[in-house]
Design a protein around this motif. Structure first.
Motif, short mmCIF file in Angstrom:
data_model
loop_
_atom_site.label_atom_id
_atom_site.label_comp_id
_atom_site.label_asym_id
_atom_site.label_seq_id
_atom_site.Cartn_x
_atom_site.Cartn_y
_atom_site.Cartn_z
N PRO A 77 26.07 43.07 -40.85
CA PRO A 77 25.32 43.48 -42.06
C PRO A 77 24.05 42.65 -42.29
N ASP A 78 23.95 41.53 -41.59
CA ASP A 78 22.86 40.58 -41.85
C ASP A 78 21.69 40.70 -40.87
N VAL A 79 21.67 41.72 -40.01
CA VAL A 79 20.54 41.87 -39.09
C VAL A 79 19.67 43.05 -39.56
N LEU A 80 18.40 42.99 -39.20
CA LEU A 80 17.48 44.05 -39.58
C LEU A 80 17.93 45.38 -38.98
N GLN A 81 17.97 46.40 -39.81
CA GLN A 81 18.36 47.73 -39.33
C GLN A 81 17.24 48.31 -38.46
N GLY A 82 17.61 49.12 -37.49
CA GLY A 82 16.64 49.76 -36.62
C GLY A 82 16.18 48.91 -35.45
N GLN A 83 16.69 47.69 -35.36
CA GLN A 83 16.28 46.75 -34.32
C GLN A 83 17.29 46.65 -33.17
N SER A 84 18.52 47.09 -33.44
CA SER A 84 19.61 46.85 -32.50
C SER A 84 20.42 48.11 -32.23
N ALA A 85 21.13 48.07 -31.11
CA ALA A 85 22.21 49.00 -30.82
C ALA A 85 23.47 48.14 -30.70
N PHE A 86 24.62 48.77 -30.87
CA PHE A 86 25.88 48.02 -30.92
C PHE A 86 26.92 48.71 -30.04
N VAL A 87 27.72 47.91 -29.36
CA VAL A 87 28.82 48.47 -28.59
C VAL A 87 30.15 47.95 -29.15
N HIS A 88 31.12 48.85 -29.17
CA HIS A 88 32.47 48.56 -29.61
C HIS A 88 33.44 49.30 -28.70
N ARG A 89 34.69 48.93 -28.79
CA ARG A 89 35.76 49.64 -28.12
C ARG A 89 35.54 49.83 -26.62
N LEU A 90 35.01 48.82 -25.99
CA LEU A 90 34.86 48.85 -24.53
C LEU A 90 36.25 48.66 -23.92
N ALA A 91 36.69 49.66 -23.17
CA ALA A 91 38.04 49.60 -22.58
C ALA A 91 38.01 50.26 -21.21
N VAL A 92 38.81 49.69 -20.30
CA VAL A 92 38.89 50.19 -18.92
C VAL A 92 40.35 50.41 -18.58
N LYS A 93 40.65 51.53 -17.95
CA LYS A 93 42.02 51.79 -17.48
C LYS A 93 42.42 50.68 -16.51
N ARG A 94 43.68 50.29 -16.56
CA ARG A 94 44.18 49.20 -15.72
C ARG A 94 43.95 49.48 -14.23
N GLN A 95 44.09 50.72 -13.80
CA GLN A 95 43.94 51.01 -12.38
C GLN A 95 42.51 50.80 -11.90
N PHE A 96 41.55 50.70 -12.83
CA PHE A 96 40.16 50.46 -12.47
C PHE A 96 39.69 49.05 -12.83
N ALA A 97 40.59 48.23 -13.36
CA ALA A 97 40.24 46.87 -13.76
C ALA A 97 39.73 46.08 -12.56
N GLY A 98 38.69 45.30 -12.77
CA GLY A 98 38.11 44.48 -11.71
C GLY A 98 37.19 45.24 -10.79
N GLY A 99 36.98 46.51 -11.07
CA GLY A 99 36.14 47.34 -10.20
C GLY A 99 34.71 47.52 -10.67
N GLY A 100 34.31 46.76 -11.68
CA GLY A 100 32.93 46.83 -12.15
C GLY A 100 32.66 47.88 -13.21
N VAL A 101 33.71 48.51 -13.73
CA VAL A 101 33.51 49.57 -14.73
C VAL A 101 32.94 48.99 -16.02
N SER A 102 33.48 47.87 -16.50
CA SER A 102 32.95 47.30 -17.75
C SER A 102 31.50 46.88 -17.59
N SER A 103 31.15 46.31 -16.45
CA SER A 103 29.74 45.94 -16.21
C SER A 103 28.85 47.18 -16.15
N ALA A 104 29.35 48.25 -15.55
CA ALA A 104 28.57 49.50 -15.50
C ALA A 104 28.35 50.04 -16.91
N LEU A 105 29.37 49.98 -17.76
CA LEU A 105 29.22 50.44 -19.14
C LEU A 105 28.22 49.57 -19.90
#
Length: 163
Positions: A77-105
């Protein structure tokens, strides 16, 4: 090869399944990530229908998700609006863990923020998760501050998006 696409209404179940799988895995590891009501199908569907979720696919299979927002008054709430984008709920299926999916996202989110003229990509995570914090720091996020938000003490991170 990992591709990122916007989730559609038909993907609501897939998004909810990936988030639920991640939450179960974390619970089994002794880490609570999200409250159960946060992952209710109706809540996930509303966010998918609002165009907030994106799916990472590896060779056509859903591998991970991220929620991409242009406002976040709850955690930032304390940052200027219109200046940022935000990411939430980053999740990767276990079978793809360690395969670079989170970095790609995350790379995708940086590029999307850049294309929208945002100066920062921001995210938060539980302050008590040093391994997750280290992943974000290795990617290039810089610790901004810690903040108490309802039951969560979160560490807030920002990535300066080059213009």
């Amino acid at each position: 090869m990992t591709t990122i696409r916007q989730a559609t209404g038909l993907d609501s179940g897939t998004v909810a399944d990936i988030l639920s799988e991640a939450a179960r895995w974390l619970d089994q590891s002794g880490i609570s990530m999200w409250r159960a009501d946060e992952l209710l199908p109706a809540n996930v569907t509303a966010d998918v229908d609002a165009g907030l979720f994106f799916i990472a696919e590896c060779n056509g299979a859903a591998a991970g998700v991220v929620k991409f927002q242009l406002t976040d008054m709850l955690f930032w709430p304390d940052v200027l609006q219109g200046q940022s984008a935000f990411v939430h709920r980053l999740a990767v299926k276990r079978q793809f863990a360690g395969g670079g999916v989170s970095s790609a996202l995350l790379r995708w989110a940086v590029e999307r923020a850049r294309s929208l003229g945002r100066a920062y990509l921001r995210l938060d995570c539980e302050a008590s998760r040093p391994r997750l914090r280290a992943i974000y720091e290795k990617f290039g996020f810089v610790h901004h501050s810690d903040r108490q938000v309802d039951p969560y003490l979160v560490s807030r991170y920002e990535y300066r998006v080059a213009q």
